[in-house]
Design a protein around this motif. Sequence first.
Motif, PDB file in Angstrom:
ATOM      1  N   ALA A  30       0.828  -1.207   0.000  1.00 11.22           N
ATOM      2  CA  ALA A  30       0.000   0.000   0.000  1.00 11.22           C
ATOM      3  C   ALA A  30       0.858   1.251   0.000  1.00 11.22           C
ATOM      4  CB  ALA A  30      -0.927  -0.007   1.213  1.00 11.22           C
ATOM      5  N   THR A  31       0.319   2.296  -0.618  1.00 10.41           N
ATOM      6  CA  THR A  31       0.999   3.598  -0.653  1.00 10.41           C
ATOM      7  C   THR A  31       0.057   4.643  -0.063  1.00 10.41           C
ATOM      8  OG1 THR A  31       0.245   3.899  -2.930  1.00 10.41           O
ATOM      9  CG2 THR A  31       2.460   3.037  -2.616  1.00 10.41           C
ATOM     10  N   PRO A  32      -0.013   4.725   1.257  1.00 14.81           N
ATOM     11  CA  PRO A  32      -0.962   5.644   1.886  1.00 14.81           C
ATOM     12  C   PRO A  32      -0.526   7.095   1.754  1.00 14.81           C
ATOM     13  CG  PRO A  32       0.456   4.631   3.544  1.00 14.81           C
ATOM     14  CD  PRO A  32       0.779   3.966   2.245  1.00 14.81           C
ATOM     15  N   GLY A  33      -1.508   7.974   1.769  1.00 16.70           N
ATOM     16  CA  GLY A  33      -1.233   9.409   1.856  1.00 16.70           C
ATOM     17  C   GLY A  33      -0.226   9.922   0.859  1.00 16.70           C
ATOM     18  N   ASP A  34       0.894  10.441   1.391  1.00 12.94           N
ATOM     19  CA  ASP A  34       1.928  11.050   0.559  1.00 12.94           C
ATOM     20  C   ASP A  34       2.970  10.052   0.057  1.00 12.94           C
ATOM     21  OD1 ASP A  34       1.310  13.901   0.532  1.00 12.94           O
ATOM     22  OD2 ASP A  34       1.602  13.811   2.689  1.00 12.94           O
ATOM     23  N   VAL A  35       2.816   8.766   0.327  1.00 11.16           N
ATOM     24  CA  VAL A  35       3.771   7.771  -0.168  1.00 11.16           C
ATOM     25  C   VAL A  35       3.486   7.505  -1.643  1.00 11.16           C
ATOM     26  CG1 VAL A  35       4.639   5.425   0.053  1.00 11.16           C
ATOM     27  CG2 VAL A  35       4.018   6.715   2.101  1.00 11.16           C
ATOM     28  N   ALA A  36       4.496   7.741  -2.476  1.00 10.29           N
ATOM     29  CA  ALA A  36       4.321   7.536  -3.909  1.00 10.29           C
ATOM     30  C   ALA A  36       4.595   6.099  -4.314  1.00 10.29           C
ATOM     31  CB  ALA A  36       5.250   8.471  -4.690  1.00 10.29           C
ATOM     32  N   ALA A  37       5.557   5.449  -3.641  1.00  9.23           N
ATOM     33  CA  ALA A  37       5.916   4.081  -3.975  1.00  9.23           C
ATOM     34  C   ALA A  37       6.580   3.432  -2.787  1.00  9.23           C
ATOM     35  CB  ALA A  37       6.848   4.045  -5.188  1.00  9.23           C
ATOM     36  N   VAL A  38       6.389   2.110  -2.663  1.00  8.69           N
ATOM     37  CA  VAL A  38       7.041   1.354  -1.603  1.00  8.69           C
ATOM     38  C   VAL A  38       7.506   0.032  -2.189  1.00  8.69           C
ATOM     39  CG1 VAL A  38       4.862   0.315  -0.811  1.00  8.69           C
ATOM     40  CG2 VAL A  38       6.810   0.446   0.745  1.00  8.69           C
ATOM     41  N   GLY A  39       8.680  -0.427  -1.761  1.00 11.03           N
ATOM     42  CA  GLY A  39       9.219  -1.668  -2.289  1.00 11.03           C
ATOM     43  C   GLY A  39      10.167  -2.324  -1.311  1.00 11.03           C
ATOM     44  N   ASP A  40      10.696  -3.482  -1.725  1.00 12.23           N
ATOM     45  CA  ASP A  40      11.660  -4.222  -0.934  1.00 12.23           C
ATOM     46  C   ASP A  40      13.042  -3.660  -1.208  1.00 12.23           C
ATOM     47  OD1 ASP A  40      13.455  -6.089   0.121  1.00 12.23           O
ATOM     48  OD2 ASP A  40      12.151  -7.782  -0.324  1.00 12.23           O
ATOM     49  N   ASP A  41      13.742  -3.207  -0.165  1.00  9.74           N
ATOM     50  CA  ASP A  41      15.031  -2.553  -0.384  1.00  9.74           C
ATOM     51  C   ASP A  41      16.104  -3.520  -0.859  1.00  9.74           C
ATOM     52  OD1 ASP A  41      15.533  -3.929   1.993  1.00  9.74           O
ATOM     53  OD2 ASP A  41      16.780  -2.322   2.823  1.00  9.74           O
ATOM     54  N   SER A  42      15.874  -4.838  -0.755  1.00  8.93           N
ATOM     55  CA  SER A  42      16.866  -5.814  -1.195  1.00  8.93           C
ATOM     56  C   SER A  42      16.590  -6.346  -2.591  1.00  8.93           C
ATOM     57  CB  SER A  42      16.917  -6.999  -0.213  1.00  8.93           C
ATOM     58  OG  SER A  42      15.665  -7.687  -0.204  1.00  8.93           O
ATOM     59  N   ALA A  43      15.495  -5.907  -3.197  1.00  7.58           N
ATOM     60  CA  ALA A  43      15.117  -6.409  -4.519  1.00  7.58           C
ATOM     61  C   ALA A  43      15.335  -5.343  -5.578  1.00  7.58           C
ATOM     62  CB  ALA A  43      13.653  -6.841  -4.514  1.00  7.58           C
ATOM     63  N   SER A  44      15.654  -5.782  -6.784  1.00 10.34           N
ATOM     64  CA  SER A  44      15.889  -4.851  -7.880  1.00 10.34           C
ATOM     65  C   SER A  44      14.605  -4.517  -8.625  1.00 10.34           C
ATOM     66  CB  SER A  44      16.907  -5.440  -8.866  1.00 10.34           C
ATOM     67  OG  SER A  44      16.435  -6.691  -9.363  1.00 10.34           O
ATOM     68  N   ASP A  45      13.535  -5.271  -8.370  1.00  9.22           N
ATOM     69  CA  ASP A  45      12.270  -5.016  -9.044  1.00  9.22           C
ATOM     70  C   ASP A  45      11.325  -4.291  -8.088  1.00  9.22           C
ATOM     71  OD1 ASP A  45      11.565  -6.964  -7.251  1.00  9.22           O
ATOM     72  OD2 ASP A  45      11.327  -8.543  -8.750  1.00  9.22           O
ATOM     73  N   ASP A  46      10.032  -4.354  -8.382  1.00  9.02           N
ATOM     74  CA  ASP A  46       9.041  -3.657  -7.572  1.00  9.02           C
ATOM     75  C   ASP A  46       8.408  -4.571  -6.521  1.00  9.02           C
ATOM     76  OD1 ASP A  46       9.437  -1.290  -8.957  1.00  9.02           O
ATOM     77  OD2 ASP A  46       7.974  -1.835 -10.505  1.00  9.02           O
ATOM     78  N   SER A  47       9.158  -5.527  -5.992  1.00  7.50           N
ATOM     79  CA  SER A  47       8.634  -6.446  -5.000  1.00  7.50           C
ATOM     80  C   SER A  47       8.152  -5.694  -3.766  1.00  7.50           C
ATOM     81  CB  SER A  47       9.713  -7.448  -4.592  1.00  7.50           C
ATOM     82  OG  SER A  47      10.159  -8.189  -5.700  1.00  7.50           O
ATOM     83  N   THR A  48       7.105  -6.223  -3.138  1.00 10.55           N
ATOM     84  CA  THR A  48       6.612  -5.603  -1.915  1.00 10.55           C
ATOM     85  C   THR A  48       7.506  -5.993  -0.737  1.00 10.55           C
ATOM     86  OG1 THR A  48       5.110  -7.473  -1.557  1.00 10.55           O
ATOM     87  CG2 THR A  48       4.230  -5.548  -2.717  1.00 10.55           C
ATOM     88  N   PRO A  49       7.581  -5.176   0.285  1.00 11.10           N
ATOM     89  CA  PRO A  49       8.432  -5.486   1.442  1.00 11.10           C
ATOM     90  C   PRO A  49       7.977  -6.759   2.143  1.00 11.10           C
ATOM     91  CG  PRO A  49       7.714  -3.194   1.481  1.00 11.10           C
ATOM     92  CD  PRO A  49       6.916  -3.873   0.428  1.00 11.10           C
ATOM     93  N   ASP A  50       8.927  -7.491   2.707  1.00  5.97           N
ATOM     94  CA  ASP A  50       8.634  -8.687   3.482  1.00  5.97           C
ATOM     95  C   ASP A  50       8.603  -8.312   4.955  1.00  5.97           C
ATOM     96  OD1 ASP A  50       8.332 -11.137   4.596  1.00  5.97           O
ATOM     97  OD2 ASP A  50      10.267 -11.954   3.942  1.00  5.97           O
TER      98      ASP A  50
END
Length: 228
Positions: free
Chosen positions: A119-139
């Motif tokens: 999810a990208t609530p409010g002012d969050v434009a994008a969120v992802g897994d910092d260890s992945a090179s793609d757009d994976s969601t955080p674990d």
Amino acid sequence: MTDHSRNGSSSEAVSRRSVLGGVAAVAVGGFTGLGALAASSEPAAAVDGDPAAFEAGDAPTVTSNDGRIESVYLSPAVDVSWTDFSEGVERVTLTLAVGSDDGVDEVYRETLTADDPGATPGDVAAVGDDSASDDSTPDFDAVDGGLTARFERADATARGDAVTSETLSATDLSGGETETTTLDVVFRVDVAGGGDEATVVRTTTVDLTVENPAGDATAGGSVEVDTA
């Protein structure tokens, strides 16, 4: 050229440090139950990478005959990591506040949760897994994990009553004079899960300078602090 810097005296320096403490207090907000950054053997959190992820750069200057700073834009992108959360993470709250001698304004406060990790609530434009090179969601279930978050561009002067165009501007400057305002910037991350809690705070400062050039020179009137 006469320099009417607001940062010249020791008393003003003390005042700015007090404001910085106030910014941190604002950032604490609804998280007073969360502990300070834990020791290395306990659950801990970190903001990785260069603090320039939410800095302005080298002393942006407005050159304008009316001495106005119309806007100050922020769009931070940060990497957050956590370690030793035995049951994973339930929520990560990201807060950014700015302050000067005129007070403190909160620009961003958003919470990312394990219930909807993409999810990208409010002012969050994008969120992802910092260890992945793609757009994976955080674990969020990871004992040692992390995420990346990028915020929408926001004008800090429109987010409160302290850091505004009026307080940053210097409309009474004579030709050839300058005036500088130092903004304190605080970025805070609160991580909680399974009864474990950790907090990390990063701070920096940004100098905004207004210059009224001698003669009849004219130029634009906005400062852009854009770190996307």
